[in-house]
Design a protein around this motif. Structure first.
Motif, PDB file in Angstrom:
ATOM      1  N   ASP A   1      32.679  12.948 -19.100  1.00  0.00           N
ATOM      2  CA  ASP A   1      33.610  12.866 -20.211  1.00  0.00           C
ATOM      3  C   ASP A   1      34.635  11.745 -20.010  1.00  0.00           C
ATOM      4  OD1 ASP A   1      34.935  14.186 -18.151  1.00  0.00           O
ATOM      5  OD2 ASP A   1      36.216  15.308 -19.517  1.00  0.00           O
ATOM      6  N   ARG A   2      35.310  11.433 -21.071  1.00  0.00           N
ATOM      7  CA  ARG A   2      36.210  10.275 -21.085  1.00  0.00           C
ATOM      8  C   ARG A   2      37.340  10.405 -20.055  1.00  0.00           C
ATOM      9  NH1 ARG A   2      39.695   8.103 -26.226  1.00  0.00           N
ATOM     10  NH2 ARG A   2      40.328   6.182 -25.252  1.00  0.00           N
ATOM     11  N   ARG A   3      37.883  11.572 -19.941  1.00  0.00           N
ATOM     12  CA  ARG A   3      39.010  11.774 -19.022  1.00  0.00           C
ATOM     13  C   ARG A   3      38.599  11.536 -17.571  1.00  0.00           C
ATOM     14  NH1 ARG A   3      43.061  16.899 -19.387  1.00  0.00           N
ATOM     15  NH2 ARG A   3      44.703  15.945 -18.187  1.00  0.00           N
ATOM     16  N   ARG A   4      37.415  12.039 -17.197  1.00  0.00           N
ATOM     17  CA  ARG A   4      36.927  11.830 -15.830  1.00  0.00           C
ATOM     18  C   ARG A   4      36.622  10.366 -15.571  1.00  0.00           C
ATOM     19  NH1 ARG A   4      32.357  15.603 -13.717  1.00  0.00           N
ATOM     20  NH2 ARG A   4      32.837  14.348 -11.901  1.00  0.00           N
ATOM     21  N   ARG A   5      36.068   9.674 -16.583  1.00  0.00           N
ATOM     22  CA  ARG A   5      35.769   8.251 -16.426  1.00  0.00           C
ATOM     23  C   ARG A   5      37.046   7.457 -16.228  1.00  0.00           C
ATOM     24  NH1 ARG A   5      33.844   5.924 -20.890  1.00  0.00           N
ATOM     25  NH2 ARG A   5      34.080   7.721 -22.228  1.00  0.00           N
ATOM     26  N   HIS A   6      38.083   7.771 -16.997  1.00  0.00           N
ATOM     27  CA  HIS A   6      39.363   7.060 -16.851  1.00  0.00           C
ATOM     28  C   HIS A   6      39.969   7.312 -15.475  1.00  0.00           C
ATOM     29  CE1 HIS A   6      40.586   5.998 -21.208  1.00  0.00           C
ATOM     30  NE2 HIS A   6      39.285   5.865 -21.039  1.00  0.00           N
ATOM     31  N   ARG A   7      39.925   8.555 -15.038  1.00  0.00           N
ATOM     32  CA  ARG A   7      40.481   8.897 -13.726  1.00  0.00           C
ATOM     33  C   ARG A   7      39.727   8.162 -12.619  1.00  0.00           C
ATOM     34  NH1 ARG A   7      39.751  14.506 -13.169  1.00  0.00           N
ATOM     35  NH2 ARG A   7      41.339  14.712 -14.769  1.00  0.00           N
TER      36      ARG A   7
ATOM     37  N   VAL B   1      32.321  -2.269 -10.036  1.00  0.00           N
ATOM     38  CA  VAL B   1      31.896  -0.874  -9.941  1.00  0.00           C
ATOM     39  C   VAL B   1      32.797  -0.005 -10.806  1.00  0.00           C
ATOM     40  CG1 VAL B   1      31.665   1.099  -8.364  1.00  0.00           C
ATOM     41  CG2 VAL B   1      30.902  -1.170  -7.662  1.00  0.00           C
ATOM     42  N   ALA B   2      34.092  -0.263 -10.778  1.00  0.00           N
ATOM     43  CA  ALA B   2      35.031   0.506 -11.594  1.00  0.00           C
ATOM     44  C   ALA B   2      34.760   0.306 -13.084  1.00  0.00           C
ATOM     45  CB  ALA B   2      36.471   0.101 -11.266  1.00  0.00           C
ATOM     46  N   ALA B   3      34.432  -0.909 -13.483  1.00  0.00           N
ATOM     47  CA  ALA B   3      34.115  -1.166 -14.891  1.00  0.00           C
ATOM     48  C   ALA B   3      32.847  -0.427 -15.300  1.00  0.00           C
ATOM     49  CB  ALA B   3      33.950  -2.663 -15.124  1.00  0.00           C
ATOM     50  N   PHE B   4      31.855  -0.404 -14.430  1.00  0.00           N
ATOM     51  CA  PHE B   4      30.623   0.327 -14.726  1.00  0.00           C
ATOM     52  C   PHE B   4      30.902   1.815 -14.878  1.00  0.00           C
ATOM     53  CE2 PHE B   4      26.933   2.729 -13.272  1.00  0.00           C
ATOM     54  CZ  PHE B   4      25.997   2.313 -14.190  1.00  0.00           C
ATOM     55  N   VAL B   5      31.661   2.382 -13.947  1.00  0.00           N
ATOM     56  CA  VAL B   5      31.984   3.807 -13.997  1.00  0.00           C
ATOM     57  C   VAL B   5      32.828   4.126 -15.232  1.00  0.00           C
ATOM     58  CG1 VAL B   5      33.308   5.635 -12.843  1.00  0.00           C
ATOM     59  CG2 VAL B   5      31.780   4.171 -11.529  1.00  0.00           C
ATOM     60  N   GLY B   6      33.780   3.256 -15.542  1.00  0.00           N
ATOM     61  CA  GLY B   6      34.658   3.496 -16.697  1.00  0.00           C
ATOM     62  C   GLY B   6      33.941   3.429 -18.027  1.00  0.00           C
TER      63      GLY B   6
ATOM     64  N   GLN C   1      30.552   4.087 -18.390  1.00  0.00           N
ATOM     65  CA  GLN C   1      29.264   4.727 -18.217  1.00  0.00           C
ATOM     66  C   GLN C   1      28.838   5.568 -19.419  1.00  0.00           C
ATOM     67  OE1 GLN C   1      29.095   7.081 -14.720  1.00  0.00           O
ATOM     68  NE2 GLN C   1      26.884   7.206 -14.711  1.00  0.00           N
ATOM     69  N   GLY C   2      29.681   6.372 -19.977  1.00  0.00           N
ATOM     70  CA  GLY C   2      29.300   7.233 -21.100  1.00  0.00           C
ATOM     71  C   GLY C   2      29.565   6.624 -22.453  1.00  0.00           C
ATOM     72  N   ALA C   3      30.216   5.480 -22.506  1.00  0.00           N
ATOM     73  CA  ALA C   3      30.587   4.886 -23.787  1.00  0.00           C
ATOM     74  C   ALA C   3      29.373   4.398 -24.572  1.00  0.00           C
ATOM     75  CB  ALA C   3      31.564   3.742 -23.569  1.00  0.00           C
ATOM     76  N   LEU C   4      28.327   3.978 -23.893  1.00  0.00           N
ATOM     77  CA  LEU C   4      27.150   3.472 -24.581  1.00  0.00           C
ATOM     78  C   LEU C   4      26.398   4.567 -25.320  1.00  0.00           C
ATOM     79  CD1 LEU C   4      25.779   0.923 -21.990  1.00  0.00           C
ATOM     80  CD2 LEU C   4      27.019   0.471 -24.082  1.00  0.00           C
TER      81      LEU C   4
END
Length: 85
Positions: A2-8, A49-54, A56-59
């Motif tokens: 979810d978005r919150r976990r990705r941001h964290r 890596v941080a950009a990929f993780v951030g 990840q679910g947006a696509l």
């Protein structure tokens, strides 16, 4: 994810990057330049890596809707069925 976990996760990775740079060149370099360079290399690898993780679910949400999704929404598909004059 979810978005919150990705941001964290993004902010933790970027915070780690900043911390590694600051520690490498203000503390560790006094004892070992090689270790400071190694820490800097690791810190340079973290932003992609941080950009990929951030992102990840947006696509998943940005994918084009399929025909089944269009018909469920009840929206006009743009084709003229001849019912209008």
């Amino acid at each position: 994810m979810d978005r919150r976990r990705r941001h964290r996760a993004y902010f933790v990775l970027m915070g780690t990057c900043v911390l590694l740079i600051v520690l490498a060149w203000n503390v560790v370099r006094l004892w070992s330049t090689t270790a400071a360079v190694a820490m800097s290399v690791l810190a340079a690898l973290l932003p992609p890596v941080a950009a990929f993780v951030g992102n990840q679910g947006a696509l998943d949400r940005s994918a084009a809707p399929t025909v089944d999704e269009d018909s469920r929404d009840g929206e006009d598909d743009g084709e003229d069925d001849g019912s209008r004059a």
